[in-house]
Structures are given as structure tokens and as C-alpha cells.
Scaffold this active site. Structure first.
Site, short mmCIF file in Angstrom:
data_model
loop_
_atom_site.label_atom_id
_atom_site.label_comp_id
_atom_site.label_asym_id
_atom_site.label_seq_id
_atom_site.Cartn_x
_atom_site.Cartn_y
_atom_site.Cartn_z
N ASP A 1 10.22 15.31 -33.67
CA ASP A 1 10.47 15.40 -31.82
C ASP A 1 10.34 14.24 -30.83
O ASP A 1 10.25 14.30 -29.60
CB ASP A 1 9.89 16.83 -31.69
CG ASP A 1 8.60 16.22 -31.41
OD1 ASP A 1 7.66 15.44 -31.61
OD2 ASP A 1 7.97 16.97 -30.21
N GLU A 2 10.50 12.80 -31.90
CA GLU A 2 9.70 11.74 -30.75
C GLU A 2 10.95 10.57 -30.84
O GLU A 2 11.56 10.34 -31.95
CB GLU A 2 9.19 11.18 -31.28
CG GLU A 2 7.78 11.76 -31.07
CD GLU A 2 6.89 10.98 -32.21
OE1 GLU A 2 6.54 10.38 -32.23
OE2 GLU A 2 5.54 11.28 -31.32
#
Length: 290
Positions: free
Chosen positions: A208-209
Site C-alpha cells: 500500500d505504498e
């Protein structure tokens, strides 16, 4: 009966590749039968015409340079360019070519590689993009970041990075499963792209980066304004299984050259700034930091 060799033109017409002969000015003197299969023109339609009339306009300058090399005696075996088919669509061609000064002609053998080029582009895209979101991946980001640093070092505008890490994403996965999480990531990727300026780039570098590359961003204040706008976009509720889902983001900023002059140092600084933003968010009311 004594066997005899057939005329050379008969042999050439059996080849799947097109054999062409042009004069010193690039005008067709001969084209084998496969020319029509590949280019759409019957050989008789092109005799006397300049070959460059058929080259895709965007490839004419490069093709002219290659022709000059052949005329200087350099044999070309794997030169590629695009031509415009008689029906109007573009085709990719791979050439082998040689200049015969004693005859005053240039010979070329053309093989259509349109499908091969399509496969190559597809493989290149898969190697450089995230399959879930379609965004550039870490490998592509490294390449683009290195190029942006070189441009900024040459004085072609500034450069800033945003390191974006989603807050609350684990809870989405825990409640709705990985399918729900994947849909949220796709929505996040779309929102980030919609919030970028022309020439900016966003890449997915982890679960989720995300990293946003901002070429031409001249100062920290401008980078901070873009970060706040992106964060506002991400705070709007998403919908998963008919239910609103709220995610937020912590964003760290790094600017070239103050925070680093190579990809590793810039990414490391932006990553540290992102964690600092997350720690300070309850006090500052904003998860954007440098």
C-alpha cells in the site's frame, strides 16, 4: 533432361520476406512478390517511386540516417522502422540492407515484425508496471527517477518526491478480504493519477505504498501543496461491497538536491519523512511532512 536453375526473380518471389532494390536516390527498381503481402502495394505500383514516401513520417529522419550509413558501406542487418501500409495502418519492418557501389544500387530485405513488436511492447510493459493497478513499478520508478535527477542537475527545473503510505488499509483487508483491498488499491491509484500534473509520475512500490515523482517542482512549498491535494483526494470515501470505506495517507516529501542527489538517498529521506508525518499526525492534524 538437364536440370536448370530458375530465374532469380522466381526464387525471390517465393520468399516470405520482401526483397527490394533501389537506386542511389532511393527509387524502387525492383520489389519481389511478397512486397504486396507486407506493404499492400503490388510491385508495379512502386517501381520508380521513392521508398521514403512509404516510410512512417515519424521514422523518416532516423531512416535517412540509416540509409546514409549503408551508402558509406556499412551493412545493416537488423534495422527497424515503421512504414504506412497501403490501407493506411502502420507496420513494423526489420531490414537487412547493403549498398553495391559497382552496380549503383542498394538492396534491402524486409521482414514484417508488427506482431513481434506488439509482443515486445507487452512484455516491456509487464516488466515495468504493477499488474494490479497498472502503475509503473519500482524498477520503472528507479529509471525515471535517475533521468529526472540528471535533468534537474542540468538546470532543467527542480525535482521532488512524495512517499505515500495508506493509513487504515490493513483494516480494509481484514474486513473485506484481499479482493476488497485490491479494489481499494486500484481506486487509490486512479485518484493519485487524476491529481497529478502533466509530466508527473506515480508508481506503486509496495503493498500500500506509492511514490510520486514531481519533475519541475522547484521548492518544498509546491511539493507540500501537491501532497495535501493528493491526500484530500484519498480521504474521500471509497465504496466496497456497497459500504463506504475510509482510508487516509501519510505522505513524506524529499527535494533534490537538499534531501539527496541520488535515487536511494531521495527515497530514503521521503520514507523517513512519511513515518515522521504518521507519528506527528494526531498533533498536527495533517499527515504531510518533510
Amino acid at each position: 533432361m538437364t536440370p536448370k536453375l530458375p530465374p532469380l526473380a522466381t526464387v525471390l518471389d517465393l520468399l516470405p520476406d520482401a526483397v527490394c532494390v533501389v537506386d542511389a536516390d532511393g527509387r524502387f527498381l525492383f520489389a519481389s512478390a511478397s512486397f504486396e503481402r507486407i506493404f499492400g502495394y503490388a510491385p508495379a505500383e512502386v517501381i520508380g517511386r521513392p521508398i521514403f514516401e512509404l516510410v512512417h513520417p515519424d521514422d523518416r529522419a532516423q531512416t535517412a540516417r540509416q540509409a546514409e550509413q549503408v551508402m558509406r558501406g556499412e551493412v545493416q542487418r537488423h534495422f527497424r522502422n515503421r512504414y504506412v501500409h497501403k490501407n493506411g495502418h502502420s507496420i513494423d519492418i526489420q531490414w537487412s540492407a547493403q549498398w553495391l557501389p559497382e552496380l549503383g544500387v542498394r538492396i534491402g530485405v524486409a521482414r514484417e515484425v508488427t506482431e513481434l513488436r506488439r509482443i515486445e511492447l507487452e512484455l516491456e510493459h509487464r516488466a515495468s508496471h504493477d499488474p494490479l493497478t497498472g502503475l509503473p513499478n519500482r524498477h520503472r520508478l528507479q529509471h525515471e527517477l535517475q533521468r529526472a535527477i540528471a535533468n534537474a542537475a542540468d538546470g532543467d527545473g527542480g525535482l521532488a518526491l512524495l512517499y505515500v503510505d495508506l493509513d487504515g488499509f490493513k483494516a480494509v483487508n481484514d474486513r473485506g478480504g484481499h479482493d476488497a483491498g485490491d479494489r481499494i488499491l486500484q481506486e487509490v491509484a486512479q485518484r493519485l493519477q487524476q491529481g497529478l500534473r502533466h509530466g508527473d509520475l506515480v508508481a506503486r512500490v509496495g503493498g500500500d505504498e506509492f511514490v510520486v515523482l514531481l519533475p519541475g517542482c522547484n521548492d518544498e512549498g509546491a511539493a507540500r501543496a501537491i501532497a495535501r491535494e493528493l491526500r484530500a483526494r484519498l480521504q474521500a470515501p471509497c465504496v466496497s461491497a456497497g459500504e463506504p470505506v475510509h482510508v487516509d495517507a501519510s505522505i513524506g516529501i524529499a527535494c533534490f538536491p537538499a534531501d539527496g542527489d541520488d535515487p536511494e538517498s531521495l527515497l530514503a529521506h521521503a520514507d523517513r519523512a512519511m513515518y515522521a508525518a504518521r507519528r506527528q499526525a494526531p498533533r498536527r492534524g495533517s499527515a504531510v511532512a518533510v
